[in-house]
Design a protein around this motif. Sequence first.
Motif, PDB file in Angstrom:
ATOM      1  N   PRO A  57      55.579  11.055 -19.580  1.00 44.86           N
ATOM      2  CA  PRO A  57      54.121  11.087 -19.678  1.00 44.86           C
ATOM      3  C   PRO A  57      53.478   9.854 -19.047  1.00 44.86           C
ATOM      4  N   LEU A  58      52.274  10.055 -18.542  1.00 44.34           N
ATOM      5  CA  LEU A  58      51.476   8.971 -17.973  1.00 44.34           C
ATOM      6  C   LEU A  58      50.269   8.717 -18.864  1.00 44.34           C
ATOM      7  N   ILE A  59      50.015   7.437 -19.164  1.00 39.94           N
ATOM      8  CA  ILE A  59      48.769   6.999 -19.782  1.00 39.94           C
ATOM      9  C   ILE A  59      48.037   6.171 -18.734  1.00 39.94           C
ATOM     10  N   HIS A  60      46.738   6.343 -18.627  1.00 36.89           N
ATOM     11  CA  HIS A  60      45.984   5.617 -17.605  1.00 36.89           C
ATOM     12  C   HIS A  60      44.770   4.939 -18.226  1.00 36.89           C
ATOM     13  N   ASP A  75      35.666  14.860 -11.092  1.00 38.94           N
ATOM     14  CA  ASP A  75      36.038  16.273 -11.105  1.00 38.94           C
ATOM     15  C   ASP A  75      37.025  16.568 -12.224  1.00 38.94           C
ATOM     16  N   ASN A  76      37.920  15.628 -12.492  1.00 35.84           N
ATOM     17  CA  ASN A  76      38.960  15.820 -13.508  1.00 35.84           C
ATOM     18  C   ASN A  76      38.526  15.291 -14.874  1.00 35.84           C
ATOM     19  N   TYR A  77      37.255  15.401 -15.163  1.00 33.34           N
ATOM     20  CA  TYR A  77      36.745  14.946 -16.463  1.00 33.34           C
ATOM     21  C   TYR A  77      37.064  15.993 -17.528  1.00 33.34           C
ATOM     22  N   HIS A  78      38.043  15.666 -18.381  1.00 35.36           N
ATOM     23  CA  HIS A  78      38.438  16.548 -19.472  1.00 35.36           C
ATOM     24  C   HIS A  78      38.576  15.686 -20.733  1.00 35.36           C
ATOM     25  N   PRO A  79      37.488  15.562 -21.500  1.00 41.19           N
ATOM     26  CA  PRO A  79      37.438  14.592 -22.603  1.00 41.19           C
ATOM     27  C   PRO A  79      38.520  14.785 -23.658  1.00 41.19           C
ATOM     28  N   ARG A  80      39.088  15.988 -23.754  1.00 39.19           N
ATOM     29  CA  ARG A  80      40.107  16.203 -24.784  1.00 39.19           C
ATOM     30  C   ARG A  80      41.345  15.340 -24.539  1.00 39.19           C
ATOM     31  N   ARG A  81      41.528  14.872 -23.306  1.00 39.55           N
ATOM     32  CA  ARG A  81      42.673  14.013 -23.016  1.00 39.55           C
ATOM     33  C   ARG A  81      42.298  12.536 -23.023  1.00 39.55           C
ATOM     34  N   MET A  82      41.104  12.214 -23.470  1.00 40.57           N
ATOM     35  CA  MET A  82      40.629  10.832 -23.446  1.00 40.57           C
ATOM     36  C   MET A  82      40.506  10.283 -24.863  1.00 40.57           C
ATOM     37  N   ARG A  83      40.838   9.018 -25.015  1.00 38.58           N
ATOM     38  CA  ARG A  83      40.753   8.346 -26.308  1.00 38.58           C
ATOM     39  C   ARG A  83      40.105   6.980 -26.114  1.00 38.58           C
ATOM     40  N   VAL A  84      39.233   6.625 -27.032  1.00 34.07           N
ATOM     41  CA  VAL A  84      38.633   5.286 -27.034  1.00 34.07           C
ATOM     42  C   VAL A  84      39.437   4.405 -27.978  1.00 34.07           C
ATOM     43  N   ILE A  85      40.106   3.406 -27.410  1.00 37.99           N
ATOM     44  CA  ILE A  85      40.839   2.412 -28.201  1.00 37.99           C
ATOM     45  C   ILE A  85      40.411   1.041 -27.675  1.00 37.99           C
ATOM     46  N   PRO A  86      39.492   0.359 -28.364  1.00 41.60           N
ATOM     47  CA  PRO A  86      39.006  -0.937 -27.860  1.00 41.60           C
ATOM     48  C   PRO A  86      40.144  -1.935 -27.720  1.00 41.60           C
ATOM     49  N   PRO A  87      40.123  -2.757 -26.655  1.00 39.50           N
ATOM     50  CA  PRO A  87      41.163  -3.775 -26.482  1.00 39.50           C
ATOM     51  C   PRO A  87      41.145  -4.788 -27.623  1.00 39.50           C
ATOM     52  N   VAL A 137      46.932  13.938 -13.715  1.00 41.59           N
ATOM     53  CA  VAL A 137      48.297  13.928 -14.226  1.00 41.59           C
ATOM     54  C   VAL A 137      48.386  13.362 -15.642  1.00 41.59           C
ATOM     55  N   ALA A 138      47.505  12.430 -15.989  1.00 39.18           N
ATOM     56  CA  ALA A 138      47.660  11.663 -17.232  1.00 39.18           C
ATOM     57  C   ALA A 138      47.588  12.550 -18.476  1.00 39.18           C
ATOM     58  N   ASP A 139      48.500  12.294 -19.400  1.00 36.49           N
ATOM     59  CA  ASP A 139      48.438  12.940 -20.708  1.00 36.49           C
ATOM     60  C   ASP A 139      47.336  12.323 -21.564  1.00 36.49           C
ATOM     61  N   ARG A 140      47.057  11.049 -21.348  1.00 37.83           N
ATOM     62  CA  ARG A 140      45.977  10.365 -22.039  1.00 37.83           C
ATOM     63  C   ARG A 140      45.299   9.398 -21.078  1.00 37.83           C
ATOM     64  N   VAL A 141      43.978   9.382 -21.138  1.00 39.42           N
ATOM     65  CA  VAL A 141      43.192   8.337 -20.506  1.00 39.42           C
ATOM     66  C   VAL A 141      42.627   7.480 -21.630  1.00 39.42           C
ATOM     67  N   ILE A 142      42.963   6.213 -21.629  1.00 45.50           N
ATOM     68  CA  ILE A 142      42.486   5.315 -22.677  1.00 45.50           C
ATOM     69  C   ILE A 142      41.291   4.548 -22.141  1.00 45.50           C
ATOM     70  N   ALA A 143      40.173   4.666 -22.838  1.00 46.63           N
ATOM     71  CA  ALA A 143      38.943   3.974 -22.469  1.00 46.63           C
ATOM     72  C   ALA A 143      38.618   2.929 -23.533  1.00 46.63           C
ATOM     73  N   SER A 144      37.776   1.985 -23.153  1.00 47.76           N
ATOM     74  CA  SER A 144      37.406   0.916 -24.073  1.00 47.76           C
ATOM     75  C   SER A 144      36.177   1.252 -24.899  1.00 47.76           C
ATOM     76  N   THR A 145      35.310   2.122 -24.347  1.00 46.89           N
ATOM     77  CA  THR A 145      34.037   2.411 -25.011  1.00 46.89           C
ATOM     78  C   THR A 145      33.694   3.888 -24.885  1.00 46.89           C
ATOM     79  N   ARG A 146      32.817   4.347 -25.758  1.00 47.99           N
ATOM     80  CA  ARG A 146      32.313   5.724 -25.673  1.00 47.99           C
ATOM     81  C   ARG A 146      31.501   5.924 -24.404  1.00 47.99           C
ATOM     82  N   GLN A 147      30.723   4.899 -24.035  1.00 51.39           N
ATOM     83  CA  GLN A 147      29.895   5.004 -22.839  1.00 51.39           C
ATOM     84  C   GLN A 147      30.750   5.236 -21.594  1.00 51.39           C
ATOM     85  N   GLU A 148      31.908   4.603 -21.548  1.00 56.23           N
ATOM     86  CA  GLU A 148      32.824   4.771 -20.424  1.00 56.23           C
ATOM     87  C   GLU A 148      33.255   6.231 -20.296  1.00 56.23           C
TER      88      GLU A 148
END
Length: 716
Positions: free
Chosen positions: A144-147, A209-221, A189-200
Amino acid sequence: MNNQGLYIALISVHGLIRGHNLELGRDADTGGQTTYVVELARALASHPEVARVDLLTRRVIDPKVSPDYAIPLEPIAPNANIVRLAYGPRRYLRKEVLWPYLDSMADQALQHIRETGRVPDIIHSHYADAGYVGTRLAGLLGVPLIHTGHSLGREKRRRLLDRNLEPRQIEKHYNISERIDAEEMAMDVADRVIASTRQEVEEQYSLYDNYHPRRMRVIPPGTELSRFHPPTGTEGNSRVKGMIERFLTNPEKPLILALSRADERKNIQTLVRAYGENKQLRDTANLLVIAGNRDDIGSMERGPRKVLTDLLLLIDRYDLYGQVAYPKHHHADDVPDFYRLAAESHGVFVNPALTEPFGLTLIEAAASGLPVVATRDGGPRDIVGHCKNGLLVDPLDSDRMGEALLEAVSNRKQWECWSDNGIKGAHRYYSWHSHVEHYVQEVGIVLDKHDKARPVQLRTSRLPTIERLVVCDLNDTLLGDPTSLRDLLEALEEAGDRVGFGVVSGQHLESTLAVLDEWGVQRPDLVVTLMGSEVYYGNRMVEDHGWRKHIDYRWDPEGLRQAMGDIPGVRLQAADRDHKIDYFIDPDTAPPVRKIIRYLRNLDLHANVVYSHERFLDLLPIRASKGLALRYVAAKWGISPQHILAAGDSGNDIEMLRGDILGVVVGNHSHELERLRGEPGIYFAEAHHAAGVLEGLHHYAFLEARQPPVTLEEDE
């Protein structure tokens, strides 16, 4: 979860990364991301479920930078290492010019993993360039890839256009299209995209084009809270006091602290105007600007030189001498003392950046008990929302910025409340312990869903007689001229068992073998068919079922056929296979290929779209291509990419020719390959067909018994 403990490979390509005294602010590439990845590596390695963390980055051998960056392996904590891979020129390069060397980084990373003897459980890429490498590496290894994007290309392009920069200028300097394509690929490709903020997630990633929020998680650094804490009165900060007080007439006044790189996006000019145009603020507080390190502004790169020159001109315009400190040098270990000194003075931290994806300095300030005034863009909205420790302002409204700063340093009761809130909020929301707990939990979910059967087995080669491998595209490369074909086959036969031979073909196996028989070519050691979607070995042509299973990832052929049926100018060819869908395309009536790709991505359909000869359009799984299949074979059979020579003639060979594999472009190539001319490790032969392959073999001295293959000079 792996009962051996997790092995996590982090990838961060650019900047100067080491485990101590990070050169933050040295340039636009050495900022918050370098801090983040180093501290993330340490924090992950301390988790009881993690056995090993490798932070893969670039090895730099350059007299202009520290020799630390040339050390191949640097332990930074128990079970955590910085691994520096040698690829591209030795010298230090800015990130925008690293793109041609990223395929080589993927190859070098694969070799490191082979030497390690264990496949990572997770690949985690940081920024677009690492996303490109991580996508390839995760695909080759079947993990798996996390990005994490950190800063996104579409948002950057929007901001640059808002500043009236010409699109052509933006493209030339920032390679922005390549960056955005890499981000789309990583999100594909990513199984998870980790973002820092909801706004991001909601405002920046939604532009893709590949915006699929179900694969995105907000985990602040997280923040290293052992370094950043409120002043206790016992710290020895005489060093930073000395470097600041020499600038100031009344050093006892509250300090307004700004800490960033000398980068136009950090908006230091607006801050100085806000301070210079507010007389009450100037009378109440001093301004401290830490903008990286410098020796001579005149010798710096154009961007930092302009920012610092503008800073000095504004100080002169508003006659701020004795009120503004702007020291030339500081160490990374001084940074916590800057925050504490400002907090002791009942000052304020200001981040006036035009755009701020996260804002690590805001958390450091909060943990130090220093209230903040920050741009209302991006991360500061979440941070101040959580910590309730300051004010948000429009970064272009200098009047309001000055008023907010004055409010922060004038109201002592409010200051005490914000200071206390910031300390509590930083510990509650932004500790590394909290970040890693959420991270490992998310990794467990990903791994539970992921097929753990990995096709690449890291074991001793099963073909010990093969030291090197020659691979040719079939039609118009290997075949086309009977005389030169015979010469090539004789040269390979004379090389003996130490040199293997393979072909790659866009046709299915039966057609490929029939054509080889027709031309009198014996069965190769390797046959890759259908443009990389099938792999076969030996005289009996045994299919590699691990590869077939590997490329099934996110492959929806029925959905793709249905979607492509609505596109004008494309026509389905009569036959297609399990992992390849073929179309004829009329470039005069069909939309551009880039628009077709975007259309599929918006439908959450995933394919490697290959356009060739201006009339063929092929859809493959996102893990399938000639280049990926070849690197999979190299990993599986223990053949170094530098010991593989690949020859091709058309656009669908590009990926196979790049990277550490030695590439040969035959003289009768299509114009699509001209863009590779001048790239490292790719030789353009003058001779056509098999004669061009022979020319390439001689150029690299590939068949000589004891001579290592010749590569282009590193700094060529």
